[in-house]
Write an enzyme that holds these catalytic residues in place. Structure first.
Site, short mmCIF file in Angstrom:
data_model
loop_
_atom_site.label_atom_id
_atom_site.label_comp_id
_atom_site.label_asym_id
_atom_site.label_seq_id
_atom_site.Cartn_x
_atom_site.Cartn_y
_atom_site.Cartn_z
N GLU A 93 85.50 128.18 95.72
CA GLU A 93 84.91 127.62 94.52
C GLU A 93 85.16 128.50 93.29
O GLU A 93 85.41 128.00 92.20
CB GLU A 93 83.41 127.45 94.75
CG GLU A 93 82.78 126.44 93.81
CD GLU A 93 81.29 126.33 94.04
OE1 GLU A 93 80.84 126.69 95.14
OE2 GLU A 93 80.60 125.92 93.11
N ASP A 94 85.08 129.81 93.48
CA ASP A 94 85.06 130.69 92.31
C ASP A 94 86.32 131.53 92.08
O ASP A 94 86.41 132.23 91.10
CB ASP A 94 83.87 131.67 92.42
CG ASP A 94 82.54 130.94 92.38
OD1 ASP A 94 82.52 129.79 91.92
OD2 ASP A 94 81.53 131.52 92.82
#
Ligand code: MN
Length: 403
Positions: A93-94
């Protein structure tokens, strides 16, 4: 703009390693051949992927995945696969890493769990969290998480975010804390993760209604010396007889959670001072499996020899455990000074189960391998899937928290 504090990178490196080692210790009981290497690999990859990121508090980002993995191992009792996934849970996600990268490095199972985790947070971050219906939430969890471990890791992730919510902005705090109260705490309850449920609720209240929380916390603190004296007085005669009869027991005074005290004030329209059961006495006995039930009733008999029980307050969750697996014998008795006191009687096994949920089962079976864990995970899936038996209760939990 706030001035950036000077960062001692060497000290941080040491601290990261220290936390990693503590994680390994928490994993110890489930480690099998090759597991340590796998965890190390996940740690190294996560460390590298998050290396330029910091949390809102200014701390290195890697503290978060390490902490989530630690909660999975120590507080939920999950095994290596989950620890690996927890370490990697924010990577896709990051950071620049892709799901394909993860699959190439750790295989399909890990990739699937990470995928589920990424999708779940996607749903929440769209900002429609508060409008999610309980039933839809349950369905969403099931569709997004083919593997129930996704839900458990998500809970661990949420718990750590709640523990570190202090450094977030006020509007974010409110959003995350309310979401925790109406979705995550009931979910933890449903899965029998009692200690986690209570902590999530207390933290939820702390950030949604700080004045109310501080007020109750302070009043509890003020009354503590007196409560301690009372508990000691209550326990004394019982202790003696238990020892005489050869029953090995630990007796503690368990304070009610701040959240549940506040609930009582709200739903019953009473003041803090009017609540008689601010704590319960818990008697935990160490006994062999065959004698669990009879020994608990022996303790009941000893307690009620000294203190008169209220017949309508007897709860026997040993003969008929609660749907979430909770086992215990509860009674309310007239204690010293004419005060009603709730007494909870249970075995060490029941106590661990009540605090940790099904994850504690591994300890009481013959071998502590991943199969037991799989059984538990299957059981959770059944709980979530079975609409006849459990869905209603599951929904009730949510509704209670929706108002
Ligand atoms: Mn996270």
């Amino acid at each position: 703009m706030q001035q950036q504090p000077v960062i001692d990178l060497e000290a941080e490196k040491k601290e990261i390693l220290k936390r990693y080692k503590a994680l390994l210790r928490a994993c110890k009981r489930t480690l099998e051949k090759g597991d340590k290497l796998l965890i190390r690999k996940a740690f190294d990859i996560s460390l590298e992927a998050h290396k330029d990121m910091r949390r809102k508090s200014g701390e290195p980002y890697i503290y978060h995945p390490i902490a989530v993995a630690h909660i999975c191992a120590e507080e939920i009792g999950l095994g290596t696969t989950s620890v690996v996934c927890a370490l990697l849970h924010d990577v896709v996600e990051d950071t620049d890493m892709t799901l394909e990268d993860i699959e190439g490095l750790f295989g399909e199972k890990v990739a699937k769990i990470i995928d589920g985790l990424t999708k779940i947070s996607g749903v929440f971050d769209q900002g429609n969290g508060t409008s999610l219906q309980a039933e839809n939430f349950r369905k969403m969890l099931l569709t997004l998480s083919e593997d129930v471990r996704v839900i458990l890791i998500k809970l661990a992730d949420r718990l750590h975010n709640m523990r570190t919510l202090e450094s977030m902005k006020r509007d974010k705090q409110l959003k995350i804390a309310s979401e925790t109260l109406y979705l995550y705490a009931p979910l933890a309850h449903r899965l029998g993760l009692n200690a986690m449920k209570t902590e999530l609720e207390d933290l939820g209240l702390k950030f949604t209604e700080p004045e109310v929380y501080d007020d109750i916390q302070q009043k509890l603190k003020q009354g503590e010396p007196e409560r301690k004296k009372f508990i000691a007085k209550f326990i004394e005669p019982i202790k003696e007889i238990l020892a005489e009869q050869g029953l090995e027991a630990k007796i503690i005074g368990r304070p009610k959670s701040i959240y549940s005290i506040n609930n009582k004030i709200k739903t019953k329209g009473v003041t803090f001072e009017e609540i008689f059961d601010l704590f319960a006495i818990r008697i935990i006995i160490d006994t062999i499996p065959d004698k669990e039930k009879s020994d608990c009733w022996r303790v009941y008999s000893i307690v009620t020899d000294f203190y008169h029980p209220s017949p309508e307050r007897l709860r026997d969750w040993i003969s008929t455990p609660k749907a979430n697996g909770y086992e215990s014998l509860h009674t309310t008795v007239m204690g010293p000074e004419g005060k009603w006191v709730e007494v909870q009687i249970r075995t060490v096994r029941m106590d661990e189960l009540a605090e940790k949920g099904y994850a504690a089962h591994w300890k009481y079976k013959d071998s502590a391998n991943e199969n037991q864990l799989d059984d538990w995970i299957r059981k959770i899936r059944e709980i979530l899937e079975n609409p006849q038996e459990n869905a209603l209760e599951f929904l009730d939990d949510f509704k209670l928290n929706l108002c």
